[in-house]
Design an enzyme around this catalytic site. Structure first.
Site, PDB file in Angstrom:
ATOM      1  N   ASN A 151       0.629  -1.251   0.063  1.00 52.04           N
ATOM      2  CA  ASN A 151      -0.108   0.046   0.000  1.00 52.04           C
ATOM      3  C   ASN A 151       0.807   1.268   0.078  1.00 52.04           C
ATOM      4  O   ASN A 151       0.334   2.325  -0.366  1.00 52.04           O
ATOM      5  CB  ASN A 151      -1.039  -0.199   1.251  1.00 52.04           C
ATOM      6  CG  ASN A 151      -0.414  -0.042   2.510  1.00 52.04           C
ATOM      7  OD1 ASN A 151       0.829  -0.546   2.695  1.00 52.04           O
ATOM      8  ND2 ASN A 151      -1.480   0.436   3.405  1.00 52.04           N
ATOM      9  N   GLY A 226       3.102  -5.445   7.538  1.00 50.59           N
ATOM     10  CA  GLY A 226       1.955  -6.214   6.695  1.00 50.59           C
ATOM     11  C   GLY A 226       0.851  -6.483   7.672  1.00 50.59           C
ATOM     12  O   GLY A 226       0.389  -5.742   8.608  1.00 50.59           O
ATOM     13  N   SER A 227       0.278  -7.629   7.365  1.00 53.43           N
ATOM     14  CA  SER A 227      -1.027  -7.894   8.182  1.00 53.43           C
ATOM     15  C   SER A 227      -0.661  -8.442   9.462  1.00 53.43           C
ATOM     16  O   SER A 227       0.424  -9.210   9.703  1.00 53.43           O
ATOM     17  CB  SER A 227      -1.835  -8.931   7.523  1.00 53.43           C
ATOM     18  OG  SER A 227      -1.126 -10.109   7.192  1.00 53.43           O
ATOM     19  N   VAL A 230       0.078 -12.543   9.079  1.00 56.37           N
ATOM     20  CA  VAL A 230       1.506 -12.731   8.754  1.00 56.37           C
ATOM     21  C   VAL A 230       2.753 -12.100   9.549  1.00 56.37           C
ATOM     22  O   VAL A 230       3.470 -12.923  10.046  1.00 56.37           O
ATOM     23  CB  VAL A 230       1.857 -12.304   7.204  1.00 56.37           C
ATOM     24  CG1 VAL A 230       3.170 -12.295   7.010  1.00 56.37           C
ATOM     25  CG2 VAL A 230       0.850 -12.897   6.226  1.00 56.37           C
ATOM     26  N   GLY A 231       2.460 -10.925  10.366  1.00 54.00           N
ATOM     27  CA  GLY A 231       3.372 -10.523  11.465  1.00 54.00           C
ATOM     28  C   GLY A 231       3.483 -11.565  12.442  1.00 54.00           C
ATOM     29  O   GLY A 231       4.516 -11.873  12.992  1.00 54.00           O
ATOM     30  N   GLU A 248       4.908  -3.989  12.125  1.00 56.14           N
ATOM     31  CA  GLU A 248       3.848  -2.842  11.817  1.00 56.14           C
ATOM     32  C   GLU A 248       2.780  -3.619  11.238  1.00 56.14           C
ATOM     33  O   GLU A 248       3.098  -4.172  10.081  1.00 56.14           O
ATOM     34  CB  GLU A 248       4.494  -1.741  11.120  1.00 56.14           C
ATOM     35  CG  GLU A 248       5.735  -0.745  11.562  1.00 56.14           C
ATOM     36  CD  GLU A 248       5.373  -0.077  12.755  1.00 56.14           C
ATOM     37  OE1 GLU A 248       4.000   0.133  13.161  1.00 56.14           O
ATOM     38  OE2 GLU A 248       6.252   0.214  13.511  1.00 56.14           O
ATOM     39  N   CYS A 282      -3.018   1.428   6.292  1.00 59.51           N
ATOM     40  CA  CYS A 282      -3.184   1.022   7.755  1.00 59.51           C
ATOM     41  C   CYS A 282      -3.807   2.102   8.832  1.00 59.51           C
ATOM     42  O   CYS A 282      -4.318   1.470   9.891  1.00 59.51           O
ATOM     43  CB  CYS A 282      -1.556   0.558   8.187  1.00 59.51           C
ATOM     44  SG  CYS A 282      -0.267   2.121   7.927  1.00 59.51           S
ATOM     45  N   GLU A 462       8.828   3.015  14.005  1.00 58.95           N
ATOM     46  CA  GLU A 462       9.657   3.365  13.168  1.00 58.95           C
ATOM     47  C   GLU A 462       9.554   4.757  12.652  1.00 58.95           C
ATOM     48  O   GLU A 462       8.834   5.605  13.268  1.00 58.95           O
ATOM     49  CB  GLU A 462       9.590   2.550  11.709  1.00 58.95           C
ATOM     50  CG  GLU A 462       8.338   2.546  11.093  1.00 58.95           C
ATOM     51  CD  GLU A 462       8.147   1.586   9.892  1.00 58.95           C
ATOM     52  OE1 GLU A 462       9.137   1.066   9.730  1.00 58.95           O
ATOM     53  OE2 GLU A 462       7.134   1.242   9.615  1.00 58.95           O
TER      54      GLU A 462
HETATM   55  P1  NAD Z   1       0.611  -9.173   3.887  1.00 60.33           P
HETATM   56  O1  NAD Z   1       0.873  -9.464   5.387  1.00 60.33           O
HETATM   57  O2  NAD Z   1      -0.214 -10.097   3.424  1.00 60.33           O
HETATM   58  O3  NAD Z   1       1.916  -9.044   3.250  1.00 60.33           O
HETATM   59  C1  NAD Z   1       3.166  -8.166   4.081  1.00 60.33           C
HETATM   60  C2  NAD Z   1       4.447  -8.775   3.242  1.00 60.33           C
HETATM   61  O4  NAD Z   1       4.635 -10.028   3.985  1.00 60.33           O
HETATM   62  C3  NAD Z   1       4.592  -9.299   1.835  1.00 60.33           C
HETATM   63  O5  NAD Z   1       5.493  -8.911   1.155  1.00 60.33           O
HETATM   64  C4  NAD Z   1       4.293 -10.774   1.970  1.00 60.33           C
HETATM   65  O6  NAD Z   1       4.755 -11.270   0.669  1.00 60.33           O
HETATM   66  C5  NAD Z   1       5.134 -11.138   3.006  1.00 60.33           C
HETATM   67  N1  NAD Z   1       4.857 -12.424   3.650  1.00 60.33           N
HETATM   68  C6  NAD Z   1       3.657 -13.072   3.238  1.00 60.33           C
HETATM   69  N2  NAD Z   1       3.644 -14.355   4.124  1.00 60.33           N
HETATM   70  C7  NAD Z   1       4.856 -14.134   4.738  1.00 60.33           C
HETATM   71  C8  NAD Z   1       5.620 -15.320   5.515  1.00 60.33           C
HETATM   72  N3  NAD Z   1       5.063 -16.263   6.141  1.00 60.33           N
HETATM   73  N4  NAD Z   1       6.768 -14.711   6.090  1.00 60.33           N
HETATM   74  C9  NAD Z   1       7.239 -13.571   5.716  1.00 60.33           C
HETATM   75  N5  NAD Z   1       6.742 -12.680   4.878  1.00 60.33           N
HETATM   76  C10 NAD Z   1       5.473 -13.025   4.467  1.00 60.33           C
HETATM   77  O7  NAD Z   1       0.077  -7.788   4.000  1.00 60.33           O
HETATM   78  P2  NAD Z   1      -0.472  -6.887   2.715  1.00 60.33           P
HETATM   79  O8  NAD Z   1      -1.727  -7.419   2.293  1.00 60.33           O
HETATM   80  O9  NAD Z   1       0.763  -6.573   1.899  1.00 60.33           O
HETATM   81  O10 NAD Z   1      -0.566  -5.418   3.245  1.00 60.33           O
HETATM   82  C11 NAD Z   1      -1.794  -5.273   3.826  1.00 60.33           C
HETATM   83  C12 NAD Z   1      -1.380  -5.244   5.582  1.00 60.33           C
HETATM   84  O11 NAD Z   1      -0.458  -4.489   6.141  1.00 60.33           O
HETATM   85  C13 NAD Z   1      -2.490  -4.517   6.283  1.00 60.33           C
HETATM   86  O12 NAD Z   1      -3.167  -5.509   7.350  1.00 60.33           O
HETATM   87  C14 NAD Z   1      -2.230  -3.332   6.794  1.00 60.33           C
HETATM   88  O13 NAD Z   1      -2.930  -2.639   7.875  1.00 60.33           O
HETATM   89  C15 NAD Z   1      -0.920  -3.396   6.920  1.00 60.33           C
HETATM   90  N6  NAD Z   1       0.079  -2.197   7.044  1.00 60.33           N
HETATM   91  C16 NAD Z   1       0.131  -1.743   8.350  1.00 60.33           C
HETATM   92  C17 NAD Z   1       1.176  -0.523   8.422  1.00 60.33           C
HETATM   93  C18 NAD Z   1       1.704  -0.154   9.672  1.00 60.33           C
HETATM   94  O14 NAD Z   1       2.567   0.586   9.603  1.00 60.33           O
HETATM   95  N7  NAD Z   1       1.172  -0.612  10.793  1.00 60.33           N
HETATM   96  C19 NAD Z   1       1.437  -0.115   7.321  1.00 60.33           C
HETATM   97  C20 NAD Z   1       0.909  -0.375   5.877  1.00 60.33           C
HETATM   98  C21 NAD Z   1       0.251  -1.451   5.868  1.00 60.33           C
END
Ligand code: NAD
Length: 495
Positions: A151, A226-227, A230-231, A248, A282, A462
């Site tokens: 995003n 990310g989500s 996954v985090g 994050e 996010c 961050e």
């Molecule tokens: P996602 O969790 O699907 O993917 C994030 C990243 O993790 C991608 O590069 C993905 O390929 C990688 N990934 C997937 N599985 C993995 C694993 N098992 N091990 C390591 N890496 C893996 O998230 P998305 O759909 O790309 O982004 C949307 C999410 O990100 C939303 O939940 C949003 O709230 C969050 N987000 C948070 C912030 C913040 O600062 N808090 C900022 C932007 C987006």
């Protein structure tokens, strides 16, 4: 058709998997942007080896000199801002004004971190013993795995990679497979700015690439955005090797509108907060809690303004809101629209996919507003990550705060009021990492800490100098120039 490679040890190389994936425009899936490497653990192994080798030299480069490379990188991004913004809109959908903002955020962060190359302050403190000197310095940690979402395809990598580099770490970077072109543009800038071979490596691909990056014992830091699901996996994968893990994750941010609020301002803020980036931030304002005295008036104005938003291809300057980023993302939006209706929320606007005419080849959805939402409904508690806003009535500030805090996330919150006492109470009591007064839940700047509480983050922040707590660690140093053994806490000094 352009085929793009990984970047490992200063060379553009294909994956050893011989597999690739396509990157398509979410506003028009006929538009193939490029083909990228579907990498595997072997590619990650090579990238980590290159980063580990390069670290031994890079950590010894004086920080102001490392910063000069960042400074050059910022200048290059400034010169290509428009080109990068257009590439970004094409690959992830948000409107051009917003992708320009994304690139600007990378510029701001890069300049900021370049400046930090001449600061990166430690502490000097008086010793409790005579003829003894005491200080602390920041030291780099080694190889950092940087894993990013789609995003903010240039801003988020810059928030992580720039502080990592200025501190003297080396990087293996895995962008989202939905936005590899912006990642490639970013890495090319660093190469052109003069980052030595092996210091920054990029490997494209999916979860198995991420898993290799989070389990390898040569990696010291994992910085992930990310989500939440996954985090959690990243945290678990990195635990056995005791990596420093910076997470994050998701959000369900709230705007609270009090009965004394400037309603016009609040409507402006909720439109931008709720439908900017098609709700895929996010920090998106996906919940709006409104005092019952102004509830009807707010809903009427908000729905009317949301109805007037022009949905389409983000490259068109007349368009206010682009598509969802992908088919799965659009499906999530549609699933939650149904969940909200089944739960009894009132669908005041939208609720449908747009798939006719100019929308036929993209992942478009109407701006959608649920009203009379109960805070316990799933649409009011779970992250949807789409153009769906839930409006919840309340009858006091205390109730608004309770609703605001009543979710598993804690990224951003805001209040609209003219009463300074209410503003301060809300500022104190909302348990989030970011708070706004008379502004929506978005608008962070690069020189203050960014991050969230509860299931949004794991205690790190961050941006700003807070980023150094992720990408460096302290070394405390004592220099005894007394010429004799002085035992701390035992040889106590007398006046
Ligand atoms: P996602 O969790 O699907 O993917 C994030 C990243 O993790 C991608 O590069 C993905 O390929 C990688 N990934 C997937 N599985 C993995 C694993 N098992 N091990 C390591 N890496 C893996 O998230 P998305 O759909 O790309 O982004 C949307 C999410 O990100 C939303 O939940 C949003 O709230 C969050 N987000 C948070 C912030 C913040 O600062 N808090 C900022 C932007 C987006």
């Amino acid at each position: 058709m352009s085929v793009h490679n990984n970047f490992i040890d200063g060379r553009w190389v294909p994956s050893s998997s011989a597999q690739t994936f396509e990157n398509r425009n979410p506003a028009n899936t006929d538009d193939l942007i490029g083909v990228f490497q579907q990498s595997n653990a072997k590619d990650v192994d090579a990238a980590i080896a290159a980063a580990a080798k390069a670290y031994e030299e890079w950590r010894l480069v004086p920080a102001p000199l490392r910063a000069e490379i960042l400074y050059k990188a910022a200048q290059i991004i400034v010169a290509r801002k428009e080109e990068f913004a257009r590439d970004m809109t094409r690959e992830m959908g948000k409107v051009l004004n917003e992708t320009r903002g994304d690139v600007q955020e990378a510029i701001d962060m890069t300049y900021y971190m370049a400046g930090e190359g001449r600061r990166m302050f430690g502490q000097t403190v008086p010793s409790e013993l005579r003829n003894k000197f005491a200080m602390s310095i920041r030291q780099p940690l080694g190889v950092c795995s940087i894993i990013t979402p789609w995003n903010f395809p240039m801003a988020i990598p810059s928030w992580k990679i720039m502080p990592a580099l200025v501190c003297g770490n080396t990087v293996v970077f895995k962008p989202s497979s939905n936005t590899p072109l912006s990642a490639l543009n970013f890495v090319k800038v660093l190469v052109e700015a003069g980052v030595p071979n092996g210091v920054v490596n990029m490997v494209t691909g999916d979860a198995d690439v991420g898993t290799a990056m989070t389990t390898d014992p040569r990696v010291s830091v994992v910085s992930f955005t990310g989500s939440t699901n996954v985090g959690r996996q990243v945290n678990q994968a990195a635990a056995p090797t005791f990596k420093k893990v910076h997470l994050e994750m998701g959000g369900k941010n709230v705007v609270m509108i009090m009965d004394d609020a400037n309603l016009e301002l609040a409507v402006d803020g909720c439109l931008w907060g709720g439908f900017g980036t098609s709700g895929q931030r996010c920090t998106a304002a996906s919940r709006v809690v409104v005092h019952e005295k102004v509830y009807r008036k707010f809903v009427e104005a908000f729905v009317a303004r949301a109805k007037a938003l022009n949905v389409g291809d983000g490259l068109d300057p007349q368009v206010d809101m682009g598509p969802s980023n992908s088919d799965p993302q659009l499906n999530t939006v549609m699933r939650y629209v149904k969940i909200g209706q089944d739960e009894g929320a009132k669908l005041a606007l939208g609720g449908n996919r747009l798939d006719k005419g100019a929308h036929a080849k993209g992942y478009f959805h109407e701006p959608t507003v649920f009203t009379d939402v109960d805070p316990n409904m799933r649409v009011a508690r779970e992250e949807i990550f789409g153009p769906v806003v839930s409006v919840i009535p309340c009858n006091s500030l205390d109730e608004a705060i309770a609703i605001g805090n009543g979710v598993e996330y804690g990224l951003s919150a805001s209040i609209y009021t003219q009463d300074i006492n209410r503003a301060f109470q809300a500022m104190r009591d909302l348990y989030t990492g970011i708070f706004y007064v008379n502004a929506p839940t978005i608008g962070a700047e690069v020189h203050l800490p960014f991050g969230g509480t509860k299931n949004t983050g794991n205690g790190h922040r961050e941006a700003g100098v807070a980023a150094f707590e992720v990408f460096s660690e302290w070394k405390s140093i004592y220099i005894d120039f007394s010429g004799k053994l002085q035992r701390a806490q035992i040889d106590t000094e007398q006046i």
